[in-house]
Design a protein around this motif. Structure first.
Motif, PDB file in Angstrom:
ATOM      1  N   THR A 253       0.834  -1.214   0.000  1.00  0.00           N
ATOM      2  CA  THR A 253       0.000   0.000   0.000  1.00  0.00           C
ATOM      3  C   THR A 253       0.861   1.252   0.000  1.00  0.00           C
ATOM      4  O   THR A 253       1.817   1.360   0.771  1.00  0.00           O
ATOM      5  N   CYS A 254       0.490   2.200  -0.843  1.00  0.00           N
ATOM      6  CA  CYS A 254       1.115   3.522  -0.839  1.00  0.00           C
ATOM      7  C   CYS A 254       0.052   4.558  -0.487  1.00  0.00           C
ATOM      8  O   CYS A 254      -1.080   4.495  -0.975  1.00  0.00           O
ATOM      9  N   VAL A 255       0.427   5.500   0.374  1.00  0.00           N
ATOM     10  CA  VAL A 255      -0.460   6.589   0.779  1.00  0.00           C
ATOM     11  C   VAL A 255       0.138   7.903   0.293  1.00  0.00           C
ATOM     12  O   VAL A 255       1.324   8.177   0.521  1.00  0.00           O
ATOM     13  N   VAL A 256      -0.666   8.703  -0.378  1.00  0.00           N
ATOM     14  CA  VAL A 256      -0.266  10.044  -0.818  1.00  0.00           C
ATOM     15  C   VAL A 256      -1.207  11.033  -0.147  1.00  0.00           C
ATOM     16  O   VAL A 256      -2.438  10.881  -0.226  1.00  0.00           O
ATOM     17  N   HIS A 257      -0.644  12.053   0.518  1.00  0.00           N
ATOM     18  CA  HIS A 257      -1.490  12.951   1.308  1.00  0.00           C
ATOM     19  C   HIS A 257      -0.887  14.356   1.317  1.00  0.00           C
ATOM     20  O   HIS A 257       0.321  14.525   1.460  1.00  0.00           O
ATOM     21  N   GLY A 258      -1.752  15.351   1.175  1.00  0.00           N
ATOM     22  CA  GLY A 258      -1.312  16.738   1.240  1.00  0.00           C
ATOM     23  C   GLY A 258      -1.014  17.167   2.666  1.00  0.00           C
ATOM     24  O   GLY A 258      -1.780  16.881   3.585  1.00  0.00           O
ATOM     25  N   ALA A 259       0.087  17.870   2.856  1.00  0.00           N
ATOM     26  CA  ALA A 259       0.516  18.265   4.189  1.00  0.00           C
ATOM     27  C   ALA A 259      -0.439  19.249   4.843  1.00  0.00           C
ATOM     28  O   ALA A 259      -0.502  19.333   6.075  1.00  0.00           O
ATOM     29  N   GLU A 260      -1.214  20.002   4.050  1.00  0.00           N
ATOM     30  CA  GLU A 260      -2.111  21.022   4.594  1.00  0.00           C
ATOM     31  C   GLU A 260      -3.576  20.624   4.474  1.00  0.00           C
ATOM     32  O   GLU A 260      -4.463  21.477   4.443  1.00  0.00           O
ATOM     33  N   ASP A 261      -3.856  19.337   4.436  1.00  0.00           N
ATOM     34  CA  ASP A 261      -5.217  18.844   4.253  1.00  0.00           C
ATOM     35  C   ASP A 261      -6.093  19.279   5.423  1.00  0.00           C
ATOM     36  O   ASP A 261      -5.815  18.964   6.578  1.00  0.00           O
ATOM     37  N   GLU A 284       4.572   2.644   1.449  1.00  0.00           N
ATOM     38  CA  GLU A 284       5.290   3.901   1.236  1.00  0.00           C
ATOM     39  C   GLU A 284       4.342   5.046   1.571  1.00  0.00           C
ATOM     40  O   GLU A 284       3.119   4.898   1.513  1.00  0.00           O
ATOM     41  N   PHE A 285       4.927   6.189   1.908  1.00  0.00           N
ATOM     42  CA  PHE A 285       4.134   7.375   2.231  1.00  0.00           C
ATOM     43  C   PHE A 285       4.726   8.566   1.492  1.00  0.00           C
ATOM     44  O   PHE A 285       5.940   8.812   1.567  1.00  0.00           O
ATOM     45  N   VAL A 286       3.876   9.280   0.761  1.00  0.00           N
ATOM     46  CA  VAL A 286       4.300  10.477   0.034  1.00  0.00           C
ATOM     47  C   VAL A 286       3.515  11.652   0.582  1.00  0.00           C
ATOM     48  O   VAL A 286       2.293  11.742   0.389  1.00  0.00           O
TER      49      VAL A 286
END
Length: 322
Positions: A253-261, A284-286
């Motif tokens: 699993t890879c997670v992509v997330h905006g820092a200012e969500d 992984e985490f982006v």
């Protein structure tokens, strides 16, 4: 823009005809080849959106990788709850991909497209990210890998019962009887005219129309911190929360997330990452600097954000090609 998709009904339930769009890569003159398949699930807080409300540049990128992209609709809450509506439908779509997609393509005169059933992946944004994760448990055959963009997780955190003051101040108050009209919709709808992702539909802004009970209902629940109460009433959220359902053997699993969500804060994904690592799941985490919720819909191709989010699709590609 990708080519126009094929569209078919993959499921009927209580008069709801639930469709999926299927985008095909260029076959490059090959007479028959088995292709990886990416299931791409739209967002919308379980109450809004439809299969046309996904990022077309992302689909183009996936087609260029030689993947078939399957973009399903699902029944929208609150006429069904999260588990018996969106989750059930997306799991049935996954089974349809394994069992019926190749035959459907053959019937449509696309027999040059085979389905590589060992390389089926799941991806989604926001509530769609949650639904992609939900394909990793309680399914007979999970996807090979999962990509979750700013998905709704960690439902036991107080955030999910907390109002969003900025959003609350920007929407009107509606009579309760007006909001309750959403429960009168029959059959349960599988699309709405707006999403939370900022797309355009039929040349019009996808912003809310508060003369429609569904728009008013959904935005009211989100602003008041009542999404789970509206979409999973009376249920134990731990039964559906990936944070509580991940176990050893969960798909990479890879997670992509905006820092200012501001609508699904990034710290919720930190907890999912901790659990994944704790069970030895490849992950992984982006984290994308400066980006708020639903940033995928406003990206410029070639921008820093575009290149960072592509790392999630690169993760999928590495998993399926080894």
């Amino acid at each position: 823009m990708p080519p126009s998709p094929l569209t078919t009904v993959y499921k009927e339930k209580l008069s709801s005809k639930i469709t999926t769009d299927i985008y095909l890569p260029n076959p490059n003159g090959l007479t028959h080849k088995k292709y990886p398949v990416l299931i791409n699930i739209h967002g919308g807080a379980f109450m809004l959106g439809h299969s046309g409300m996904v990022s077309m540049p992302q689909i183009d990128d996936c087609l260029a990788r030689g993947w078939i992209v399957v973009v399903p609709n699902h029944r929208l809450c609150p006429g069904v709850n999260i588990l018996n509506g969106p989750v059930e439908d997306c799991r049935d779509l996954l089974a349809w991909v394994y069992d019926s997609l190749e035959e459907f393509l053959r019937q449509e005169g696309k027999g040059e497209y085979g389905v590589d059933s060992e390389k089926v992946m799941a991806f989604g944004t926001s509530s769609g990210g949650f639904l992609a994760l939900a394909l990793g448990y309680d399914t007979i055959r999970p996807p090979r890998a999962i990509l979750n963009f700013y998905g709704a997780v960690h439902f036991t955190h107080p955030f999910w019962r907390s109002p969003l003051p900025k959003m609350l101040s920007s929407i009107p108050q509606f009579p309760e009887q007006f909001l309750k009209k959403v429960y009168d919709e029959h059959p349960v709808p599988t699309d709405s005219s707006i999403s939370l992702e900022g797309q355009m539909e039929s040349g019009r802004s996808s912003g809310p129309d508060f003369s429609r009970p569904r728009d008013a209902f959904a935005l009211t629940q989100i602003a008041n911190g009542r999404v789970l109460d509206a979409c999973f009433p009376g249920g134990d959220v731990r039964d559906i929360d990936p944070v509580h359902r991940v176990r050893e053997g969960f798909p990479p699993t890879c997670v992509v997330h905006g820092a200012e969500d501001s609508k699904v804060p990034v710290f919720l994904s930190y907890e999912l990452l901790r659990v994944l690592r704790g069970y030895g799941v490849e992950c992984e985490f982006v984290e994308v600097p400066g980006e708020d919720h639903t940033f995928a819909m406003g990206m410029q191709v070639g921008s820093r954000t575009w290149e960072l989010q592509r790392m999630g699709f690169d993760f999928l590609e590495r998993v399926i090609t080894r």
